[in-house]
Design a protein around this motif. Structure first.
Motif, PDB file in Angstrom:
ATOM      1  N   TYR A   1      -4.702   6.450   6.109  1.00 27.76           N
ATOM      2  CA  TYR A   1      -3.513   7.297   6.201  1.00 27.76           C
ATOM      3  C   TYR A   1      -3.691   8.439   7.192  1.00 27.76           C
ATOM      4  O   TYR A   1      -3.024   9.464   7.093  1.00 27.76           O
ATOM      5  CB  TYR A   1      -3.146   7.838   4.817  1.00 27.76           C
TER       6      TYR A   1
ATOM      7  N   ASP B   1       1.719  -0.219  -1.508  1.00 25.34           N
ATOM      8  CA  ASP B   1       1.837   0.265  -0.130  1.00 25.34           C
ATOM      9  C   ASP B   1       0.661  -0.202   0.725  1.00 25.34           C
ATOM     10  O   ASP B   1       0.739  -0.200   1.942  1.00 25.34           O
ATOM     11  CB  ASP B   1       1.916   1.786  -0.116  1.00 25.34           C
ATOM     12  N   TYR B   2      -0.425  -0.596   0.087  1.00 29.82           N
ATOM     13  CA  TYR B   2      -1.605  -1.062   0.810  1.00 29.82           C
ATOM     14  C   TYR B   2      -2.331  -2.130  -0.017  1.00 29.82           C
ATOM     15  O   TYR B   2      -2.136  -2.251  -1.212  1.00 29.82           O
ATOM     16  CB  TYR B   2      -2.560   0.101   1.117  1.00 29.82           C
TER      17      TYR B   2
ATOM     18  N   ARG C   1      -2.861  -1.192   5.269  1.00 25.69           N
ATOM     19  CA  ARG C   1      -1.537  -0.683   4.894  1.00 25.69           C
ATOM     20  C   ARG C   1      -0.496  -1.757   5.197  1.00 25.69           C
ATOM     21  O   ARG C   1      -0.540  -2.408   6.225  1.00 25.69           O
ATOM     22  CB  ARG C   1      -1.210   0.577   5.684  1.00 25.69           C
TER      23      ARG C   1
END
Length: 131
Positions: A80, A94-95, A128
């Motif tokens: 991130y 999300d990942y 991601r």
């Protein structure tokens, strides 16, 4: 009392040639060979061994196999862009994450963290889904 038979050595992983690395380490998401781990500086000044794959996954290398929680948090923050708040508040899904461990006796890589007693070196991959 000293018990020399209980002392464990951690052998460094040698990935000297491209052929050896292609046979050994593969990204769990795309099956390609990631780049060699290099030293990456965190915003706090610490250094960690990390790298990237051509599919967009990043990984952190834990040489001792004992700091998987630290490796996970650093890999997540690295994915991130060192934004710890966004990394730890990311919504579920999300990942993707995967661990690859290096079995020193067999000189092979295996998908999965192994048991809690397993102290072999590990690569922790995070990819991601949305950038």
């Amino acid at each position: 009392i000293i018990e020399p038979f209980r002392i464990k050595c951690v052998e460094p992983i040698r990935m000297s040639t491209r052929e050896y690395r292609e046979r050994a380490l593969k990204c769990p998401f795309c099956g390609q060979m990631p780049e060699m781990p290099g030293e990456v500086k965190t915003p706090f000044g610490d250094a960690l061994d990390a790298g990237r794959c051509s599919c967009g996954a990043i990984y952190v290398y834990d040489r001792t196999g004992r700091k998987l929680g630290e490796a996970y948090s650093e890999a997540l923050a690295f994915a991130y862009g060192w934004d710890y708040e966004a990394a730890f508040s990311a919504p579920e899904g999300d990942y993707e994450e995967a661990a690859v461990r290096f079995e020193q006796r067999a000189k092979r890589f295996y998908l999965g963290e192994g048991s809690y007693k397993d102290k072999s070196p590990k690569f922790y991959f995070i990819k991601r889904k949305r950038l």
